[in-house]
Scaffold this active site. Structure first.
Site, PDB file in Angstrom:
ATOM      1  N   CYS A  91       0.778  -1.563  -0.272  1.00  0.00           N
ATOM      2  CA  CYS A  91      -0.322  -0.158   0.068  1.00  0.00           C
ATOM      3  C   CYS A  91       0.526   1.443   0.445  1.00  0.00           C
ATOM      4  O   CYS A  91       2.477   1.131   0.529  1.00  0.00           O
ATOM      5  CB  CYS A  91      -0.908   0.065   1.124  1.00  0.00           C
ATOM      6  SG  CYS A  91      -0.123   0.015   2.820  1.00  0.00           S
ATOM      7  N   CYS A 115      12.399  16.239   9.430  1.00  0.00           N
ATOM      8  CA  CYS A 115      11.688  16.687  10.886  1.00  0.00           C
ATOM      9  C   CYS A 115      13.036  17.463  11.442  1.00  0.00           C
ATOM     10  O   CYS A 115      14.080  17.689  11.602  1.00  0.00           O
ATOM     11  CB  CYS A 115      11.310  15.581  11.348  1.00  0.00           C
ATOM     12  SG  CYS A 115      12.215  14.664  12.210  1.00  0.00           S
TER      13      CYS A 115
END
Length: 580
Positions: free
Chosen positions: A9, A131
């Protein structure tokens, strides 16, 4: 009947493993022999061998594309989107058995990934992920974008700007050929090399959780950015992605190595005795001078300088650091440093945009006009307006934290611990972390100890749960639990994200309960932490954490609450609700 089952996925997380488990069980009920090849992040890839492919009667692919299809030449192969496999795995396998054609490679000559993507109508995308801490979200977001882009038929290359610097760095040729630039960054990155390209900005959280919609939005909404407009806003971006939050996290990101290095050096000086650094000329004194006298002294100027950099680019660094140094000297601490950074950044940005000079001296603006005006405005404001009131506020906060009774300490620990576990590296988690790091400059070490301890709990807890209740977890989930346990020991809360993404209504409350308990116990025993990162391994440095055994006990207690609690309330693996 021998089959090879392949699932993938876009995010490589929950759906991949749910589909694999359900299809594998359905095939085994029919007496088929199955090899499962999952393309995801939780478990290592176990690709089918040449012998397994040769002996396979059927290849079943539940994914948007067939990974390495050339290896299945001449075999019966059925491919369909993973969403169609989840509701009725038995029917999906029956359809595969009935309709699978013989696979043959396209007759056209082989082409590069970029050429293939272009000829099929796909786009060429380059992306950067970053990040604040440069550890987990940076790389997980990159993986999610890569998988989603390939599944959508696009040629995508992702550069990660993590704690060890840029990896898989984009080349000038790749950037020049790209149709769009996707910057999934929570901190400011230099956009100058993307000049003239369509750019779309978002957060690492969006890229990680919604990679396909993020790529679709990038292709639709990316726009050219003029010089100095990197920080301008657009209607399709959230406040988190475009404003104060991002600027603050940029400053924290650059400050963090200074804090970690300084804290560990201070802790190393304590190896020779808590007061050994007072003896001039000793190694302990030298370590304290490097860590406390220099690294910690630079914390606030670096924080302010890079907040200003995020706002105004390079012209903001000098006034930001000057304002930060004034904040440190006045005693207004990290609060004053944050205010100085924003003030310097916005003043520098205003001068850049609105002060017009004759063309003959315009080139002097970035090295003379902007630093002079922004530093003067920031410095005078810090000295005469902001500095003293903020210093008084910080002193009051520090005095309160140092003098509060056990009840207030426990309540603060509960709050900080719960915040660390609420969103596993998201804005609430980062707010608590920034608060603790900021207090280190004022020699207040208790909240930081509670914050790091609680931040370790979610990932360790998921590891414990997957071990204690093995029958409730699939094999890939148990493997993910082992990885999560190690990440937790390293103070990487994001190790619990795959579990939270799959079962948030049970995982998040279990994590909050354990984190709140750990935070409360840490504050109750008066634990102090010198270094704001490193996890359990900081315990190896004498006096870096005190009291070490009680602090370890707090982490164990909270981790057991989370792990055993989730193991109890989790439904069996076969009963987990299917989500597409």
């Amino acid at each position: 009947m021998n089959i090879i089952l392949i699932t993938a996925c876009p995010s490589g997380m929950a759906t991949t493993f749910l589909a694999a488990k359900r299809l594998e069980q359905a095939a085994q009920r029919q007496g088929w022999s199955v090899h499962v090849e999952m393309h995801g992040e939780i478990a290592p890839l176990q690709a089918a061998t040449a012998d397994q492919i040769a002996n396979a009667d059927l290849i079943v692919v539940a994914a948007d594309h067939v990974p390495a299809p050339e290896r299945f030449e001449g075999k019966r192969l059925f491919q369909a989107p993973i969403a169609s496999a989840l509701p009725d795995p038995n029917g999906f396998l029956a359809q595969a058995k009935r309709e699978a054609p013989i696979y043959s490679s396209p007759a056209a000559p082989a082409a590069s990934v970029s050429t293939a993507a272009s000829s099929a109508g796909g786009k060429k995308i380059v992306a950067v992920t970053a990040c604040p801490t440069g550890v987990a979200h940076t790389f997980m977001a990159a993986e999610a974008l890569s998988e989603a882009g390939k599944a959508m038929g696009h040629a995508i290359r992702v550069e990660t700007q993590g704690s060890v610097g840029a990896q898989d760095k984009l080349t000038e040729e790749e950037i020049a050929q790209a149709d769009v630039v996707l910057l999934a960054c929570d901190i400011d990155v230099d956009p100058s090399r993307f000049a003239g390209k369509r750019i779309y900005r978002t957060s690492t959280g969006n890229a990680l959780k919604k990679p396909r919609p993020t790529i679709e939005a990038a292709l639709e909404n990316a726009a050219l950015e003029s010089s100095g407009s990197a920080n301008t806003t657009s209607d399709n971006k959230s406040v988190k992605e475009k404003g104060v939050y991002k600027h603050l996290l940029t400053g924290v990101s650059f400050m963090l190595p200074m804090v970690v290095a300084g804290g560990l050096l201070i802790a190393l000086s304590f190896v020779f005795g808590i007061e050994a650094f007072e003896q001039e000329g000793t190694l302990a004194a030298a370590l304290m001078q490097i860590g406390g006298g220099t690294a910690f002294a630079l914390m606030i100027p670096v924080l302010a300088g890079y907040i200003a950099y995020s706002i105004a680019d390079r012209p903001g660094i000098a006034p930001g650091m000057i304002g930060g140094m004034l904040a440190a000297n006045i005693g207004s601490g990290f609060i004053g440093g944050i205010l100085a950074g924003f003030l310097a950044g916005y003043v520098a940005l205003a001068v850049t945009r609105y002060v017009k000079l004759p063309s003959s001296v315009e080139s002097l603006k970035p090295i003379l006009t902007i630093p002079l005006v922004a530093s003067l405005v920031t410095g005078l404001t810090m000295i005469y307006v902001i500095g003293e009131p903020v210093a008084a506020l910080l002193n009051a906060l520090t005095s309160f934290l140092e003098s509060m009774g056990s009840t207030n300490a426990v309540l603060l620990g509960i709050l900080l611990g719960a915040m660390m576990c609420f969103d596993l590296g998201g804005p609430v988690n980062k707010a608590a972390y920034t608060f603790g790091v900021g207090l280190l400059a004022s020699e207040t070490y208790g909240p930081m100890a509670a914050i790091m301890a609680a931040g370790m709990v979610p990932a360790i807890g998921m590891g414990i749960a997957s071990f204690v209740a093995r029958n409730k977890f699939s094999a890939p989930e148990r493997e993910a639990g082992k990885a999560s346990f190690v990440l937790g020991l390293c103070f990487i809360s994001e190790g619990a994200i795959p579990f939270a993404a799959k079962d948030p209504l049970r995982v998040i409350p279990a994590c909050i309960a354990g984190g709140a308990l750990t935070g409360a116990l840490s504050m109750l025993v008066g634990a102090k932490l010198m270094a704001p990162h490193g996890g359990i391994f900081v315990l190896l440095i004498p006096n870096a954490i005190t009291p070490a055994l009680l602090y370890l006990g707090a982490i164990i207690a909270g981790s057991l609450v989370t792990g055993l609690g989730y193991a109890f309330i989790k439904r069996g693996a076969a009963q987990v609700a299917v989500a597409t």
